[in-house]
Design a protein around this motif. Structure first.
Motif, PDB file in Angstrom:
ATOM      1  N   VAL I   9     -27.491 -31.761 -18.267  1.00 50.77           N
ATOM      2  CA  VAL I   9     -27.647 -33.270 -18.906  1.00 50.77           C
ATOM      3  C   VAL I   9     -29.031 -34.025 -18.492  1.00 50.77           C
ATOM      4  O   VAL I   9     -29.523 -33.666 -17.343  1.00 50.77           O
ATOM      5  N   ILE I  11     -30.076 -37.587 -19.560  1.00 52.06           N
ATOM      6  CA  ILE I  11     -30.365 -38.793 -20.250  1.00 52.06           C
ATOM      7  C   ILE I  11     -31.501 -39.331 -19.675  1.00 52.06           C
ATOM      8  O   ILE I  11     -32.076 -39.631 -18.750  1.00 52.06           O
ATOM      9  N   ALA I  20     -25.259 -46.053 -21.668  1.00 52.10           N
ATOM     10  CA  ALA I  20     -25.195 -44.711 -21.285  1.00 52.10           C
ATOM     11  C   ALA I  20     -23.768 -44.868 -20.628  1.00 52.10           C
ATOM     12  O   ALA I  20     -23.051 -43.697 -20.706  1.00 52.10           O
ATOM     13  N   ILE I  23     -21.356 -43.849 -23.335  1.00 53.06           N
ATOM     14  CA  ILE I  23     -21.614 -42.345 -23.782  1.00 53.06           C
ATOM     15  C   ILE I  23     -20.545 -41.635 -22.993  1.00 53.06           C
ATOM     16  O   ILE I  23     -19.926 -40.655 -23.251  1.00 53.06           O
ATOM     17  N   LYS I  24     -20.912 -41.948 -21.661  1.00 48.27           N
ATOM     18  CA  LYS I  24     -20.195 -41.163 -20.631  1.00 48.27           C
ATOM     19  C   LYS I  24     -18.702 -41.282 -20.531  1.00 48.27           C
ATOM     20  O   LYS I  24     -18.011 -40.285 -20.519  1.00 48.27           O
ATOM     21  N   GLU I  27     -17.471 -39.361 -23.371  1.00 43.43           N
ATOM     22  CA  GLU I  27     -17.623 -37.797 -23.163  1.00 43.43           C
ATOM     23  C   GLU I  27     -16.429 -37.414 -22.326  1.00 43.43           C
ATOM     24  O   GLU I  27     -15.744 -36.390 -22.583  1.00 43.43           O
ATOM     25  N   LEU I  73     -22.522 -36.344 -25.378  1.00 43.34           N
ATOM     26  CA  LEU I  73     -23.687 -36.134 -24.553  1.00 43.34           C
ATOM     27  C   LEU I  73     -24.611 -35.324 -25.405  1.00 43.34           C
ATOM     28  O   LEU I  73     -25.592 -34.942 -24.927  1.00 43.34           O
ATOM     29  N   TYR I  76     -28.337 -35.202 -25.529  1.00 44.09           N
ATOM     30  CA  TYR I  76     -28.794 -35.211 -24.230  1.00 44.09           C
ATOM     31  C   TYR I  76     -28.826 -34.100 -23.313  1.00 44.09           C
ATOM     32  O   TYR I  76     -29.145 -34.274 -22.243  1.00 44.09           O
TER      33      TYR I  76
END
Lengths: 91, 91, 91, 91, 91, 91, 91, 91, 91, 91
Positions: I9, I11, I20, I23-24, I27, I73, I76
């Protein structure tokens, strides 16, 4: 004295288009002047890449560095130099 | 149609010297025949290495492979082929 | 004209000891002759390796290749040549 | 005690020109002071690259790191250090 | 003065077992002598590999090369040396 | 249980200096706390690089990851972990 | 405690077939014993290669090295070990 | 289900010629049988190399490994497998 | 059908923290849903890295690509896929 | 005349989404036009990557470079070209 030179061009994605066009035009003129005076003997595009393979014919390492570091695209290129010698089987 | 070809020679240390000499002599004749007919346009030694950089001018991928795989030293070389195109700044 | 040369020695493990000793003695004499005439300007051992870094001062790419390919250990070395130029900050 | 040091400079494309010029001027003065006191023995440009090969002569690993990390361009360089020893064939 | 040393052992598969055992025994004695006198400060095995990571404490590059090139397994190892300096956060 | 850890620091060139200084100060305190409790056994600077080699002594893989991912500089480092075992020749 | 282990097998081309078969049979028994006692949790073949990816569950680095260096094929393999930790998203 | 497979052939220089010829003949028959039944969809020579790029169409990873590990030249090849999926722009 | 998948990963340092975090979180939910339905069989953190090693169990290359390219993700991450087959010594 | 072409796409993370969508739509149309006229013979997605493997059938190196450098995504791709020849075992 011959050298093979590999140049890979990496212009930043955010460079102003007008500036990029101007650098490329200056580069072209610079390159053609050296081709005409015989020091940039060959210039070929590598298929599928923004890169070239060239053969330079100059009198010394210093002269070659002066020519290459003077390229308008020099700050945006990765350059690799390979010194060449006469091959015993070359005719 | 042009290709840059890089050949690195690695003859086994235990090969019989007479055999090695014969292969090298045949290689030289093979290479010079192709240079004379215009298909092996340039042949340069890389300084300090048992290797060369060459430019071939052939009609097709198949023709290039036929020439390269026919080299007497082919079993003892590592070859890399880079297809070349016309560069827009070339004169 | 200066070049940095990196030489890595790889003598086959099964080479006869007498032969290896003879090659090394010839190599030493060859190297010292070139150091004395000024063409092999510097010769340093890389710590922990059977390798050296050298600086050569010769008139041309061809002369450098002639010197390097004449090294008695040439068939057992991997050599890399880097052409050097004057640095603008060097005094 | 000798070390070979390879420095590759990568100044960000968007750095202010005045700032870059100032760093380079400070770097040049810093380098020449060390060359004059004998600790930066050799400084050569690698042909075609914004990089140099240098030889340092210092008393310890710590002294070398102090010199290198004090370089004005240190934050913009990739540095590789190779410790050197006396070569048995060196004269 | 500290150095990290990485040693990777590659004994030829066809080496006589008695000879290999003798070299390994001599290597062990040599290593332990240097550990006892404080110059080979740490010696660790890398998990899953016939390799080690070591820390040497010696007075100079030359002394380190003398120790490493004297290793009975030296002809069968690939060695990489990294010079270490004091870290500003180390206590 | 020992691990060698290599950390290479790459702080973005455009990071605010005050923020960078704060992260580095926190990192130093964090590192020294772990050195004092014996889990960060050794910390050395690699000469010429913004990088370190460290030896950690922890009870498990999970504990090591917890320590490393908690480093204030963790988002700006490339870390490589090598598990170590007892070497049969270590004294 | 988990580790991912990558093993690449390179049996010399000139090894006696009977000897190779015996080593492989011993290797299989050794591997299945460790699978049964739970320390060699997973063993998969990499498609198209004489290589495997494995997951080991052991108490320490030392235990893992003892298991791996005891593999009958150990002298003929290149092994890479990656320590694993609990992933925060794992269920 | 498609896979790209890259095969690089490295027959030992000292293999008996009759044995090598027999392996190659068996390999050819094996390959053509798979091409005819549709599982080895494409087979191309890489220009200048003793290597090929192939496309396989099989039902599973296991089937692909069974086909590749059954190749008569398998012990003398380095194989790399790349699983392929439908491209959204493919017609 | 099993595949080993390595995900690294990266980012961008300048991504908005709220974005962020979102997104996490997405995910994590996405990953746990796939773990629960059995297609994402194993998920391990690589010690010291913002990376994971995973084992997927899916019906085809296309299904695997659909799952991986759907990861929040995905833009990224650098992902490498290794197809796995049954190992003859696995129990 | 066939070439294998590997294209890896790296669109900058900060590119405007509308611009990215437009480039991708143009790319798709461009690609499908070439697939329909037979010059872009095969187009496959590499599982888990924003990359493809393609087979082109064109009359010359120059034609291939013209097609590839005209790709709307060309400035955002790393492209590698491998010239292919007829394989003697292909049916």
């Amino acid at each position: 004295m011959l050298y093979m030179v590999h140049m890979n061009v990496e212009i930043p994605a955010d460079m102003d288009k007008a500036k990029a066009d101007e650098i490329k035009a200056t580069e072209k003129a610079y390159s053609q002047k050296l081709q005409r005076d015989g020091r940039w003997k060959h210039l070929w595009r590598i298929v599928g890449e923004y890169a070239n393979v060239s053969i330079f014919d100059v009198a010394s390492n210093d002269e070659l560095h002066q020519l290459l570091s003077g390229l308008p695209l020099f700050p945006y290129m990765t350059i690799t130099v390979t010194p060449l010698a006469t091959h015993p089987s070359a005719i």
